[in-house]
Design a protein around this motif. Structure first.
Motif, PDB file in Angstrom:
ATOM      1  N   GLY A   9      -0.871  -1.784   6.580  1.00  0.00           N
ATOM      2  CA  GLY A   9      -0.366  -0.808   5.632  1.00  0.00           C
ATOM      3  C   GLY A   9      -0.739   0.594   6.045  1.00  0.00           C
ATOM      4  N   THR A  45      -1.590   6.047  -2.253  1.00  0.00           N
ATOM      5  CA  THR A  45      -1.150   4.665  -2.442  1.00  0.00           C
ATOM      6  C   THR A  45      -0.998   3.981  -1.096  1.00  0.00           C
ATOM      7  N   ARG A  46      -1.417   2.721  -1.038  1.00  0.00           N
ATOM      8  CA  ARG A  46      -1.263   1.928   0.177  1.00  0.00           C
ATOM      9  C   ARG A  46       0.102   1.247   0.144  1.00  0.00           C
ATOM     10  N   TYR A  47       0.875   1.447   1.207  1.00  0.00           N
ATOM     11  CA  TYR A  47       2.212   0.866   1.333  1.00  0.00           C
ATOM     12  C   TYR A  47       2.244  -0.125   2.485  1.00  0.00           C
ATOM     13  N   VAL A  53       8.518  -2.131  -0.844  1.00  0.00           N
ATOM     14  CA  VAL A  53       7.581  -2.543  -1.885  1.00  0.00           C
ATOM     15  C   VAL A  53       8.199  -3.628  -2.769  1.00  0.00           C
ATOM     16  N   TRP A  56       7.858  -6.818  -0.875  1.00  0.00           N
ATOM     17  CA  TRP A  56       6.429  -7.124  -0.782  1.00  0.00           C
ATOM     18  C   TRP A  56       5.928  -7.722  -2.093  1.00  0.00           C
ATOM     19  N   THR A  80       8.267   0.573  -7.634  1.00  0.00           N
ATOM     20  CA  THR A  80       6.880   0.660  -7.185  1.00  0.00           C
ATOM     21  C   THR A  80       6.107  -0.416  -7.934  1.00  0.00           C
ATOM     22  N   GLN A  84      -0.124  -2.256  -6.029  1.00  0.00           N
ATOM     23  CA  GLN A  84      -0.479  -1.588  -4.771  1.00  0.00           C
ATOM     24  C   GLN A  84      -1.818  -0.883  -4.982  1.00  0.00           C
ATOM     25  N   HIS A  86      -4.171   1.963  -5.164  1.00  0.00           N
ATOM     26  CA  HIS A  86      -3.891   3.387  -5.347  1.00  0.00           C
ATOM     27  C   HIS A  86      -5.080   4.067  -6.018  1.00  0.00           C
TER      28      HIS A  86
END
Length: 95
Positions: A9, A45-47, A53, A56, A80, A84, A86
């Protein structure tokens, strides 16, 4: 062709009130150093990499469509997930 790590990520920073991201980092430490250097306010935020998303979250069973509109482009492009990783930043909150 090399395959990306399934849990790979990046960290994306969105400043308060911004429409677009203002920074993308490979580590949270690098992101936080930049955020603190400039006294920024916003969300980090980790993507996932190489995956939206929406997909995912479905893959991780964090979201399942329950309404017809949940499979439409207008929904997917704004999707979103609170799941996740964040973090919120506000220099005024630091003592």
């Amino acid at each position: 062709m090399e395959q990306a790590d399934a849990d790979a990520g990046v960290w994306v920073f969105h400043g308060s009130g911004s429409r677009f991201a203002s920074g993308v980092f490979t580590t949270r430490d690098q992101a936080e150093a930049w955020i603190h250097q400039h006294d920024l306010t916003g969300v980090l935020t980790r993507y996932p990499i190489d995956q939206g998303v929406y997909d995912w979250a479905k893959e991780k069973q964090l979201f399942q469509p329950t309404e017809p509109e949940h499979t439409e482009a207008a929904f997917i492009q704004r999707f979103t997930s609170g799941s996740q990783e964040h973090f919120h930043y506000d220099p005024d909150d630091i003592g």
